[in-house]
Design an enzyme around this catalytic site. Structure first.
Site, mmCIF file in Angstrom:
data_model
loop_
_atom_site.group_PDB
_atom_site.id
_atom_site.type_symbol
_atom_site.label_atom_id
_atom_site.label_comp_id
_atom_site.label_asym_id
_atom_site.label_seq_id
_atom_site.Cartn_x
_atom_site.Cartn_y
_atom_site.Cartn_z
ATOM 1 N N GLU A 1 -43.859 7.387 31.997
ATOM 2 C CA GLU A 1 -44.587 5.955 30.747
ATOM 3 C C GLU A 1 -43.859 6.010 29.771
ATOM 4 O OE1 GLU A 1 -48.936 6.642 28.393
ATOM 5 O OE2 GLU A 1 -47.904 8.257 28.452
ATOM 6 N N LYS B 1 -53.150 2.450 33.114
ATOM 7 C CA LYS B 1 -53.992 3.518 32.394
ATOM 8 C C LYS B 1 -55.536 3.642 32.070
ATOM 9 C CE LYS B 1 -52.244 7.306 29.079
ATOM 10 N NZ LYS B 1 -51.776 7.559 27.729
ATOM 11 N N CYS C 1 -49.981 10.385 32.655
ATOM 12 C CA CYS C 1 -49.797 10.823 30.939
ATOM 13 C C CYS C 1 -51.337 11.708 30.925
ATOM 14 C CB CYS C 1 -49.753 10.405 30.323
ATOM 15 S SG CYS C 1 -49.227 11.353 28.514
#
Length: 263
Positions: A45, A112, A148
């Site tokens: 990321e 995300k 993440c």
């Protein structure tokens, strides 16, 4: 890919605040991975620009070039690339995006969904969340995408498993802190069990000079039984692993939790 085997590489780099330098790193590390036979190469990321810099400024100036260059790099080295970048959003923030490309047939992305509004950080101040969970087809398999903080949300990985994903790529910048490295290891392995799939968790390398490192390293490939297939240390490292995709089907047949789960 030989039969139902695939070699993967996790490029545990330490991104800087210079997108041009970081793009050069992607090219260099992808070449290294391809030379060692990797067909899937995952970067962390925020590979475009490290957290702590201004993501909107970087996205406005660099996103178009990165979106053009990543397919070229993938095509040059005959690999599937998964890389964390930022792109401008319409509301003045950014999208925290994973770009997946082989330079030809496969062009996909995931924004995300679960933003890191935790501890003393509020990612939603500068990032607009994505909406759907995403998977893509490549190398004769189905690959789920996550980023993440998503790793704390089991339903996303269960969903990807039920959609038939045999791999989930997980670019990450896992900020350092008390017990964070331990949590990272546990969560990646648990989510692999939830999806009954391989999870490729590629973190930023630890930065010993930073007041707060936006990476602990410890990139991890976890198998469908939660086993550690390969694990990196804290520093920059190219982590390689050979995956047997047939194992995914065997595990799902022996322990059919994805079929048995109630909506």
């Amino acid at each position: 890919m030989d039969g139902n085997q695939v070699r993967v590489a996790l490029a545990q780099i330490r991104a800087t605040d210079d997108p041009e330098q970081n793009l050069s790193q992607v090219s260099t590390w992808t070449a290294r991975a391809a030379e060692q036979g990797a067909k899937i190469v995952v970067f962390p990321e925020a590979t475009m620009v490290r957290f702590g810099a201004n993501p909107r400024s970087a996205a406005e100036r660099w996103a178009e070039r990165w979106v053009a260059e990543l397919p070229r790099i993938a095509r040059e080295h005959d690999v599937l690339l998964a890389v964390g970048i930022f792109v401008p959003s319409e509301d003045g923030r950014v999208r925290n995006r994973v770009v997946v490309t082989d330079g030809a047939a496969v062009q996909s992305h995931y924004d995300k969904v679960h933003l890191f509004d935790a501890y003393s950080t509020k990612e939603s101040d500068h990032t607009e969340p994505g909406e759907p969970y995403v998977h893509t087809e490549a190398l004769s398999t189905r690959i789920g995408l996550a980023t993440c903080y998503d790793v704390r949300f089991a339903d996303q990985f269960t969903h990807l498993g039920r959609e038939g994903c045999e791999l989930v790529v997980l670019p990450t910048a896992w900020a350092d802190g008390p017990r964070k490295a331990e949590q990272w290891n546990l969560l990646v392995r648990a989510r692999a069990m939830d999806a009954q799939a391989y999870v490729l968790g590629c973190d930023q390398a630890f930065d010993p000079e930073a007041k707060l490192s936006f990476g602990v390293g410890r990139s991890l490939v976890a198998g469908p039984l939660g086993e550690v297939v390969a694990e990196a240390g804290p520093d920059e490292e190219l982590l390689l692993a050979e995956l047997d995709l047939d194992l995914v089907g065997k595990v799902r047949e022996q322990v059919p939790v994805l079929r048995a789960q109630r909506d």
